[in-house]
Design a protein around this motif. Structure first.
Motif, PDB file in Angstrom:
ATOM      1  N   GLN A 270       0.805  -1.218   0.000  1.00  0.00           N
ATOM      2  CA  GLN A 270       0.000   0.000   0.000  1.00  0.00           C
ATOM      3  C   GLN A 270       0.845   1.279   0.000  1.00  0.00           C
TER       4      GLN A 270
ATOM      5  N   GLN B  99      -8.037  -2.394   5.477  1.00  0.00           N
ATOM      6  CA  GLN B  99      -7.655  -1.803   4.190  1.00  0.00           C
ATOM      7  C   GLN B  99      -8.402  -2.450   3.040  1.00  0.00           C
ATOM      8  N   LYS B 102     -11.712  -1.187   2.833  1.00  0.00           N
ATOM      9  CA  LYS B 102     -11.695   0.274   2.707  1.00  0.00           C
ATOM     10  C   LYS B 102     -12.346   0.977   3.902  1.00  0.00           C
TER      11      LYS B 102
END
Lengths: 283, 283
Positions: A270, B99, B102
């Protein structure tokens, strides 16, 4: 009683509830201001605590600690340190003085970059020895930290590189004079650290052709203002890191070990700045 | 928003001011209760926060994380972790799920044993790789952690040994049955860790006669309840540590590197349990 209180890494509210209660009741409160800095200033801390702080610079702590410890047997004195109080050798020295003078003391721990670095996704259990990278001058370019990084790397351990901080350092010129002049504060950036590492690689290249070693394309992790709202993390090759600007201090650099755990690679993805380089993470 | 909040190491007041504000405003607050423990109980935390906590055990976190994350896109949920949130791999995994889904999240760092161990006087810069010592059973006695300790020792680095914690582990017998039965909680002590290390030394003795190695008389540091008011630190030989009782959990053990910095020896002296052994520190 003498209190050593860690402030953590972000802003005024990163002090612990216990730490804040102590700050409010103490007779004198010192803010240690040369081994690290908070991204917010002294004034913001004073406003949040509702009291004045005394700045403890290197000269006061290392040469005039008696002023700090004055009356600590009768009064309550707090000594605030960014991060955790045991992050720097100089604070261990202060605790030794307290013990010698039989002054009671208490330590209020907090986060420091040493454990908060885990937020980049590299497992804390897989870090080796920490290194400090000093800012080179034209005539002083030590590189012994590189061997420690390489030693960790070969053993598949990550290296946390703490980057040089220069606050209130007297100019070379002024040391011999009676009145000291100080250099402007200077905080080493990830790009400066990457640049020095690349210079070392160039020097050592011929020696290490056959060996497992770092190269220009080794992936490194740049971290800035960890714990603050505007923290930044990025992962890219060492040569790309030379050109990366992560903004305001404090920065640190992590050199991951030679191979990563799948969970670590997945987490680091990320923060990758370049899609092509991502592929390197996946093996 | 999902908040991962470190609680630090001592009592309820070791949470940061920022962390406490978040706990008070969240819709649900989970207390992770299997990778570490606070010396105070859940009830004390609830009283201090003025709200109920949901216990997150291993089963919930590792197998049913979706329950924890439910509605995290609309509600505020806090996940409390003793020490710092990135101390255990399982929390990194939780962040990865956030993540993927989201879900916005924020990390509130705090002290963990990884940096607070500096309170024993050994410099954090001189620690090597951290090891975990598992509690042996009659049939399962792994010893690979010893090689890591020895590797650090030979490179003059200290080793922080985290000691095994078993909370809500199903009995072997019950794993095959539909209803799980759990073993009573078990926290490894410094004396148990020393005992296992001595057993390894006995097995390996013949192999390492010529080498720099740990022995029965090597000095080790035992630490208990670091950060709490009743924390204890003691330094003695490995064979003496086998008989030391440092009381309630959590314990950890530090194996200092082969030679110490004078400041480190001076600091450690205060924790020595035996005057004769002190002499070893002074060289």
């Amino acid at each position: 009683m003498f209190y050593l209180i860690g402030l953590g890494l972000g802003d005024a509210k990163d002090i612990t509830v216990k730490g804040l209660e102590i700050v409010k009741k103490c007779d004198r409160v010192y803010l240690e201001a040369y081994t690290s800095i908070l991204t917010i200033g002294k004034e913001n801390l004073e406003e949040f605590y509702g009291r004045k702080l005394l700045v403890a610079d290197r000269e006061l702590v290392e040469n005039n600690a008696d002023i700090i410890l004055e009356n600590a047997d009768k009064e309550d004195i707090a000594f605030l340190v960014v991060g955790d109080p045991f992050g720097a050798t100089t604070h261990t020295d202060l605790v030794l003085r307290l013990q010698q003078q039989k002054i009671k003391f208490q330590v209020i721990h907090n986060a420091s970059i040493i454990n908060a670095v885990g937020c980049c996704g590299l497992q804390l259990y897989s870090f080796g020895e920490i290194v400090s990278i000093p800012l080179w001058t034209e005539t002083w370019q030590p590189d012994s930290f590189y061997d420690k990084i390489l030693g960790n790397y070969k053993r598949n351990l990550h290296t946390l590189c703490l980057l040089d901080i220069k606050v209130k350092e007297p100019t070379l010129d002024s040391i011999v004079k009676k009145t000291k002049f100080y250099m402007p504060p200077k905080f080493m950036s990830v790009s400066e650290a990457a640049d020095q590492l690349l210079q070392i690689l160039e020097k050592k290249q011929s020696l290490s052709d056959q060996e497992l070693t770092l190269t220009h394309s080794s992936l490194v992790v740049g971290l800035a203002r960890i714990g603050a709202n505007d923290q930044e993390i990025c992962i890219c090759s060492l040569s790309k890191m030379r050109k990366i600007d992560l903004g305001l201090p404090l920065h640190c650099l992590v050199i991951p070990g030679n191979s990563l755990h799948p969970l670590e690679s997945e987490f680091l993805l990320q923060y990758a700045v370049d899609d092509k380089e991502l592929q390197l993470l996946k093996h």
